[in-house]
Design an enzyme around this catalytic site. Structure first.
Site: not given
Length: 163
Positions: A125, A143
């Site tokens: 991330d 995501d």
């Protein structure tokens, strides 16, 4: 009948092509983040956006991140099974535009995060949104695709029910 099967195949290829494009974009941005950021060190972009490399060994919002390692393979397996089911559903419903678009987005995100779990043991991330000291959990393109896909599934279901 042959024309219908040909259209189905073309539609399926379109949806899988979209998923593939987003998957490549997701993986490229993660490689760029891994090569240009230091883990846990924020690089401000705007007053509300940082690039911050983090590794999430859990699920959404780091759920089960501290579970001891078994979750890596559990979430990998769930992601693979979900991807296969989504491919089957897209194939079966490829002319339902919103539904197929939603599943294509979710599919790209699921596979992108599975690839991370297999290669790195955790999901990469790097997008860090914040406002007045409040930070949304870091996320990535995969995501975002999953989130948009789920929103589209909800919209599609609401439209279907209201018909």
């Amino acid at each position: 009948m042959a024309s219908y099967k040909s259209n189905n195949k073309q539609s399926l290829l379109l949806w899988l092509g979209l998923s593939s494009f987003l998957l490549i974009l997701d993986q490229l941005t993660k490689i760029i983040a891994k090569n240009n950021l230091f883990e846990g060190v924020s690089q401000p972009v705007t007053s509300f956006l940082n690039w911050t490399l983090v590794y999430n060994s859990g699920a959404a919002f780091s759920f089960l991140a501290q579970a001891g390692g078994w979750q890596r393979w559990f979430f990998t397996g769930v992601g693979i099974i979900a991807a296969l089911v989504m491919i089957w559903l897209i194939r079966k419903n490829c002319h339902q535009t919103i539904f197929s678009l939603a599943l294509s987005l979710i599919l790209s995100g699921a596979i992108g995060n599975v690839i991370d779990r297999v290669l790195y043991g955790a999901v990469v991330d790097f997008v860090d949104l914040h406002y007045m000291g409040w930070h949304w959990p870091a996320f990535n393109i995969a995501d975002s695709a999953i989130t948009i896909g789920v929103i589209l599934l909800i919209i599609d279901e609401i439209k279907r029910v209201n018909k």
